[in-house]
Write a protein that holds these residues in place. Structure first.
Motif, PDB file in Angstrom:
ATOM      1  N   GLY A   5       3.502   7.453 -10.796  1.00 15.09           N
ATOM      2  CA  GLY A   5       2.205   7.858 -10.262  1.00 15.09           C
ATOM      3  C   GLY A   5       1.122   7.587 -11.293  1.00 15.09           C
ATOM      4  N   ASP A   6      -0.060   8.089 -11.050  1.00 16.99           N
ATOM      5  CA  ASP A   6      -1.121   7.877 -12.012  1.00 16.99           C
ATOM      6  C   ASP A   6      -1.123   9.073 -12.963  1.00 16.99           C
ATOM      7  OD1 ASP A   6      -2.994   6.324 -13.096  1.00 16.99           O
ATOM      8  OD2 ASP A   6      -4.465   6.506 -11.471  1.00 16.99           O
ATOM      9  N   GLY A   7      -0.184   9.043 -13.914  1.00 21.53           N
ATOM     10  CA  GLY A   7      -0.059  10.178 -14.828  1.00 21.53           C
ATOM     11  C   GLY A   7       0.718  11.345 -14.256  1.00 21.53           C
ATOM     12  N   LEU A   8       1.427  11.129 -13.135  1.00 22.79           N
ATOM     13  CA  LEU A   8       2.154  12.227 -12.503  1.00 22.79           C
ATOM     14  C   LEU A   8       3.346  12.703 -13.350  1.00 22.79           C
ATOM     15  CD1 LEU A   8       2.603  14.021  -9.941  1.00 22.79           C
ATOM     16  CD2 LEU A   8       4.105  12.178  -9.099  1.00 22.79           C
ATOM     17  N   THR A  48       5.375  -2.879 -16.925  1.00 20.89           N
ATOM     18  CA  THR A  48       5.494  -3.693 -15.717  1.00 20.89           C
ATOM     19  C   THR A  48       5.504  -2.833 -14.456  1.00 20.89           C
ATOM     20  OG1 THR A  48       6.809  -5.273 -16.985  1.00 20.89           O
ATOM     21  CG2 THR A  48       6.931  -5.446 -14.592  1.00 20.89           C
ATOM     22  N   ASP A  49       4.664  -3.192 -13.490  1.00 18.81           N
ATOM     23  CA  ASP A  49       4.710  -2.533 -12.181  1.00 18.81           C
ATOM     24  C   ASP A  49       5.976  -2.965 -11.467  1.00 18.81           C
ATOM     25  OD1 ASP A  49       2.090  -1.251 -12.032  1.00 18.81           O
ATOM     26  OD2 ASP A  49       1.266  -3.278 -12.036  1.00 18.81           O
ATOM     27  N   ILE A  50       6.807  -1.995 -11.045  1.00 14.17           N
ATOM     28  CA  ILE A  50       7.965  -2.377 -10.232  1.00 14.17           C
ATOM     29  C   ILE A  50       7.879  -1.772  -8.830  1.00 14.17           C
ATOM     30  CG2 ILE A  50       9.476  -2.703 -12.234  1.00 14.17           C
ATOM     31  CD1 ILE A  50      10.846  -0.031 -11.386  1.00 14.17           C
ATOM     32  N   ALA A  51       6.870  -0.962  -8.589  1.00 10.33           N
ATOM     33  CA  ALA A  51       6.624  -0.361  -7.278  1.00 10.33           C
ATOM     34  C   ALA A  51       5.168   0.106  -7.302  1.00 10.33           C
ATOM     35  CB  ALA A  51       7.574   0.817  -7.047  1.00 10.33           C
ATOM     36  N   PRO A  52       4.603   0.456  -6.125  1.00  8.84           N
ATOM     37  CA  PRO A  52       3.204   0.885  -6.141  1.00  8.84           C
ATOM     38  C   PRO A  52       2.968   2.077  -7.067  1.00  8.84           C
ATOM     39  CG  PRO A  52       3.975   0.613  -3.884  1.00  8.84           C
ATOM     40  CD  PRO A  52       5.172   0.459  -4.776  1.00  8.84           C
ATOM     41  N   ASP A  53       4.001   2.909  -7.261  1.00  2.87           N
ATOM     42  CA  ASP A  53       3.791   4.127  -8.052  1.00  2.87           C
ATOM     43  C   ASP A  53       4.667   4.210  -9.302  1.00  2.87           C
ATOM     44  OD1 ASP A  53       6.124   4.346  -6.604  1.00  2.87           O
ATOM     45  OD2 ASP A  53       5.916   6.485  -6.215  1.00  2.87           O
ATOM     46  N   ILE A  54       5.336   3.100  -9.688  1.00  2.00           N
ATOM     47  CA  ILE A  54       6.204   3.176 -10.867  1.00  2.00           C
ATOM     48  C   ILE A  54       6.002   1.973 -11.793  1.00  2.00           C
ATOM     49  CG2 ILE A  54       8.593   3.253 -11.715  1.00  2.00           C
ATOM     50  CD1 ILE A  54       9.410   4.779  -9.307  1.00  2.00           C
ATOM     51  N   LYS A  55       5.781   2.293 -13.066  1.00  4.80           N
ATOM     52  CA  LYS A  55       5.745   1.253 -14.105  1.00  4.80           C
ATOM     53  C   LYS A  55       6.936   1.465 -15.023  1.00  4.80           C
ATOM     54  CE  LYS A  55       0.676   1.193 -14.648  1.00  4.80           C
ATOM     55  NZ  LYS A  55       0.403   0.426 -13.460  1.00  4.80           N
ATOM     56  N   THR A  97      10.878   8.828  -5.644  1.00  2.00           N
ATOM     57  CA  THR A  97       9.582   9.466  -5.388  1.00  2.00           C
ATOM     58  C   THR A  97       9.368   9.426  -3.882  1.00  2.00           C
ATOM     59  OG1 THR A  97       8.270   7.436  -5.412  1.00  2.00           O
ATOM     60  CG2 THR A  97       8.702   8.480  -7.538  1.00  2.00           C
ATOM     61  N   ALA A  98       8.243   9.989  -3.410  1.00  2.00           N
ATOM     62  CA  ALA A  98       7.957   9.933  -1.985  1.00  2.00           C
ATOM     63  C   ALA A  98       7.851   8.485  -1.522  1.00  2.00           C
ATOM     64  CB  ALA A  98       6.657  10.671  -1.698  1.00  2.00           C
ATOM     65  N   GLU A  99       7.570   7.588  -2.448  1.00  2.00           N
ATOM     66  CA  GLU A  99       7.275   6.204  -2.131  1.00  2.00           C
ATOM     67  C   GLU A  99       8.449   5.254  -2.413  1.00  2.00           C
ATOM     68  OE1 GLU A  99       4.240   5.199  -0.968  1.00  2.00           O
ATOM     69  OE2 GLU A  99       5.082   3.167  -0.855  1.00  2.00           O
ATOM     70  N   THR A 100       9.238   5.550  -3.426  1.00  2.00           N
ATOM     71  CA  THR A 100      10.092   4.532  -4.036  1.00  2.00           C
ATOM     72  C   THR A 100      11.462   5.063  -4.429  1.00  2.00           C
ATOM     73  OG1 THR A 100       8.082   3.569  -5.001  1.00  2.00           O
ATOM     74  CG2 THR A 100      10.160   2.851  -5.933  1.00  2.00           C
ATOM     75  N   ARG A 101      12.482   4.182  -4.338  1.00  2.00           N
ATOM     76  CA  ARG A 101      13.810   4.522  -4.855  1.00  2.00           C
ATOM     77  C   ARG A 101      14.265   3.452  -5.832  1.00  2.00           C
ATOM     78  NH1 ARG A 101      16.663   5.959   0.900  1.00  2.00           N
ATOM     79  NH2 ARG A 101      15.568   7.920   1.258  1.00  2.00           N
ATOM     80  N   GLU A 137       0.840  -1.192   0.000  1.00  2.00           N
ATOM     81  CA  GLU A 137       0.000   0.000   0.000  1.00  2.00           C
ATOM     82  C   GLU A 137       0.879   1.247   0.000  1.00  2.00           C
ATOM     83  OE1 GLU A 137      -3.972   1.483   2.380  1.00  2.00           O
ATOM     84  OE2 GLU A 137      -2.619   0.002   3.268  1.00  2.00           O
ATOM     85  N   GLU A 138       0.502   2.244  -0.783  1.00  2.00           N
ATOM     86  CA  GLU A 138       1.292   3.476  -0.796  1.00  2.00           C
ATOM     87  C   GLU A 138       1.119   4.201   0.528  1.00  2.00           C
ATOM     88  OE1 GLU A 138       1.477   5.918  -4.424  1.00  2.00           O
ATOM     89  OE2 GLU A 138       0.007   4.506  -5.214  1.00  2.00           O
ATOM     90  N   ILE A 139       2.241   4.718   1.038  1.00  2.00           N
ATOM     91  CA  ILE A 139       2.127   5.435   2.301  1.00  2.00           C
ATOM     92  C   ILE A 139       2.046   6.946   2.119  1.00  2.00           C
ATOM     93  CG2 ILE A 139       3.020   3.874   4.086  1.00  2.00           C
ATOM     94  CD1 ILE A 139       5.827   5.062   3.303  1.00  2.00           C
ATOM     95  N   GLY A 140       2.845   7.438   1.155  1.00  3.52           N
ATOM     96  CA  GLY A 140       2.977   8.891   1.043  1.00  3.52           C
ATOM     97  C   GLY A 140       1.777   9.544   0.379  1.00  3.52           C
ATOM     98  N   ARG A 141       1.405  10.708   0.868  1.00  3.02           N
ATOM     99  CA  ARG A 141       0.421  11.502   0.142  1.00  3.02           C
ATOM    100  C   ARG A 141       1.151  12.503  -0.745  1.00  3.02           C
ATOM    101  NH1 ARG A 141      -3.677  11.886   4.568  1.00  3.02           N
ATOM    102  NH2 ARG A 141      -4.476   9.759   4.559  1.00  3.02           N
ATOM    103  N   ASP A 142       2.406  12.804  -0.315  1.00  2.00           N
ATOM    104  CA  ASP A 142       3.231  13.731  -1.066  1.00  2.00           C
ATOM    105  C   ASP A 142       3.482  13.198  -2.457  1.00  2.00           C
ATOM    106  OD1 ASP A 142       3.726  15.832   0.478  1.00  2.00           O
ATOM    107  OD2 ASP A 142       5.846  15.350   0.907  1.00  2.00           O
ATOM    108  N   GLN A 143       3.514  14.090  -3.433  1.00  2.00           N
ATOM    109  CA  GLN A 143       3.860  13.639  -4.765  1.00  2.00           C
ATOM    110  C   GLN A 143       5.017  14.457  -5.292  1.00  2.00           C
ATOM    111  OE1 GLN A 143       0.220  13.448  -7.155  1.00  2.00           O
ATOM    112  NE2 GLN A 143       0.309  11.278  -6.649  1.00  2.00           N
TER     113      GLN A 143
END
Ligand SMILES: [Zn+2]
Length: 641
Positions: free
Chosen positions: A343-346, A316-323, A202-206, A174-180
């Motif tokens: 992100g979703d179009g971020l 391919t999804d490699i993290a909750p917020d990165i394809k 990103t706030a979520e992933t490295r 589950e994504e934790i960050g609200r920050d984008q």
């Protein structure tokens, strides 16, 4: 209950809704980026050709169906059944049953015939025996690398599944960050060539992109220890993405495992195999030169075990917020322009890795067409204002001319070449020239790792240029199987015999005459004024190849290949340089890559080139296309959102 378990429960409920009532789903799991559905009814699943495809598009996941153990027929009878289903022409060479997962790995000379139209033969196999088939190509030229990697992965299958399950849960957490926000830190290869490494954060992933060494400058490694990379622990990065196998991009990946990294390496399948080959050679060279390598072969195996192969075009999804999506880069086998959707179009970033823009004999030109890209990180090796290369056609003509002259003089042609890429390109030129009578028929000897690298190329023809694929699929037209090619595999006696024997062409590593069997060939042929030494690749400053190009004719030949005696040799053979066989885009190619890129990016980071090249390219791109460009130094961070 963890959020991933909850997610899997929901997915299972959704799948139960979708499948016909006679199909039971016993379990649903993530394995790496894939969703695996376990069922006691694999045959019924295979009955409906569209079922899995529909599920995949509905759930927006890559899906694999695996049978429960009780649904499996016993391997002996399944073996016979499977062989009767697959057409004889497919050339099945091995069937390997894995009872714990219900998978059968089918090795065949023609994988396409095992798959059938739209997977029809695969489905028929499952309908007949319940097992889930997986198909791999039998290398047309035996490759010890490919068979070692496959055997190793077979042996490590259990542990690898644990790795994949862990990675799968990590990807779908589950994504934790609200920050984008999105940023890129440069950890190497900025205003220099070598030690490629970037951190996409990103706030979520490295994500670490590439992790290479700097040739000729041991100890100058990427800045991995900064706090945002490994500085806060080996597993503070979520994933490593590798653009291609060259050591200046891949050499230090095993070091991550030595530090305790335990996550995935995303790359193409040929990149995984070539990476293993080159890293083991890297260790070998280090020990021959009396250096202590930074890791050992155990960590090379760890890297291979953690590799998750992706094909060109797979999103391919490699993290909750990165394809991530790989596209052909035209540079070496399996090389990839790597696109990240965040992100979703971020935000969208593409890393070129190393590219060749136009088609070569081996590869289609680099892909530069994407759904969206805001920032491009672009290699600049030949980005300088005067870095134009000779047209390949002219280069080929010049090479053939030199060969004909040498032949008329009664001499032998010696070509130092890199094992991966340029050697195969030259092999294709020579094979065609002999077939069409442009040069006389004579043996072409391949020494060092060239044969092995060629075998890996023929194992993955789908990564080669379209028309070359067609020829490889027809054995009698596979240019790499031409009779002229001889693998030097019997050491010094064979070299002596070849040197004494009829006229020939010799391709040998190392490409810059920094060691390897080329040293032995120089000893055999160097004093013969009728023979020619022909350079077809870049010779870096400080290498013996570069010195010979600059006129040195007294050369040291004290190395492994003559028993360590400290001799010098007077070079009487002719020395020629034929430019234009580079695996890199030249200045025009780099400009054209951006000119025709769709869509055009807002920002470009010019990297992977010396100071002058990155500055020149950055300013040219800005002036010509009015794009914001940068020539970053190492350890800079860019925030994009
Ligand atoms: Zn490269």
């Amino acid at each position: 209950m963890s959020s991933v378990d909850k997610q899997l429960d929901d997915l299972k409920a959704e799948i139960d809704e979708e499948v016909p009532p006679d199909i039971t789903v016993s379990d649903v799991k993530y394995e790496g980026p894939e969703l695996v559905i376990y069922t006691p009814h694999p045959k019924e699943f295979a009955e409906d050709g569209d079922l899995v495809r529909n599920l995949a598009s509905k759930l927006r996941k890559r899906i694999t169906v695996r049978p429960d153990p009780e649904a499996l027929s016993d391997p002996a009878s399944a073996d016979a059944k499977i062989r009767s289903v697959i057409p004889d022409d497919a050339g099945v060479t091995d069937l390997d049953f894995h009872e714990d997962t219900g998978e059968v790995v089918i090795e065949a000379e023609k994988p396409g015939m095992v798959i059938g139209r739209h997977g029809s033969t695969l489905r028929e196999i499952t309908r007949e025996v319940g097992w889930t088939p997986e198909v791999v190509r039998t290398p047309p030229i035996e490759s010890s690398t490919v068979s070692n990697v496959r055997n190793f992965l077979k042996q490590e299958r259990d542990e690898r599944r644990d790795v994949l399950e862990r990675v799968g849960r990590q990807i779908h957490r589950e994504e934790i960050g609200r920050d984008q926000w999105v940023r890129i830190s440069t950890l190497g290869c900025c205003r220099e060539v070598g030690r490629a490494a970037f951190l996409l954060q990103t706030a979520e992933t490295r994500v670490l992109i590439d992790c290479g060494d700097k040739p000729g400058a041991e100890g100058e490694v990427p800045y991995l220890q900064v706090p945002e990379a490994l500085g806060s622990g080996p597993n503070s990065i979520d994933a490593v993405v590798l653009t291609h196998a060259h050591l200046d991009h891949s050499a230090l990946i095993p070091l991550l495992f030595k530090y305790g990294y335990d996550g995935p390496i995303y790359c193409t399948e040929p990149t995984r195999d070539l990476m293993g080959l080159l890293q083991l050679d890297y260790l070998d060279v280090a020990s021959k030169e009396g250096r202590t390598p930074p890791y050992d072969s155990e960590q090379v195996r760890e890297a291979i075990k953690h590799a998750i192969p992706l094909e060109y075009g797979d999103v391919t999804d490699i993290a909750p917020d990165i394809k991530v999506t790989f596209h052909n880069a035209g540079h070496i086998l399996g090389s990839a322009v790597t696109h990240f959707h965040i992100g979703d179009g971020l935000y969208n970033v593409a890393f070129s890795g190393d590219i060749h823009y136009t088609d070569t004999r081996l590869f289609n030109g680099a892909v530069n067409d994407f759904p969206r890209v805001e920032t491009l990180v672009l290699e600049s090796t030949y980005g300088g204002r005067n870095d134009y290369q000779t047209d390949q056609e002219d280069s080929e003509e010049k090479l053939l001319e030199v060969i004909n002259e040498t032949y008329d003089d009664g001499g032998t042609v010696l070509i130092p070449a890199f094992a991966v890429g340029r050697s195969q390109e030259i092999m294709l030129v020579l094979e065609e020239a002999m077939r069409t009578g442009k040069i006389p028929e004579m043996p072409i000897h391949l020494d060092g790792m060239i044969w092995e690298a060629t075998a890996i190329h023929t194992t993955y023809p789908e990564y080669l240029r379209d028309d070359l694929q067609d020829r490889i699929f027809h054995d009698n037209k596979n240019p790499f199987l031409a009779d002229q090619f001889n693998h030097i595999d019997a050491g010094e006696d064979e070299r002596q015999a070849v040197a004494d024997d009829e006229q020939s062409i010799i391709l040998s590593t190392s490409g810059m005459i920094t060691g390897g069997p080329i040293m032995s060939w120089l000893r055999h042929l160097g004093s013969d004024s009728d023979s020619r030494l022909v350079f077809v690749g870049y010779q870096a400053q400080g290498t013996l190849g570069n010195r010979i190009q600059n006129g040195w004719d007294e050369i040291p030949v004290n190395n492994d290949y003559n028993g360590g005696r400290g001799d010098t040799l007077t070079l009487n053979m002719g020395v020629e340089t034929v430019d234009g066989f580079s695996g890199h885009a030249d200045r025009k190619g780099l400009m054209d890559f951006v000119r025709t890129m769709n869509p055009r990016p807002e920002k470009i980071l010019c990297v992977h080139g010396d100071e002058r090249s990155v500055q020149d390219l950055s300013s040219a791109l800005y002036h010509e296309f009015d794009i914001r460009t940068f020539a970053p130094k190492n350890l800079e961070t860019f925030r994009f959102r």
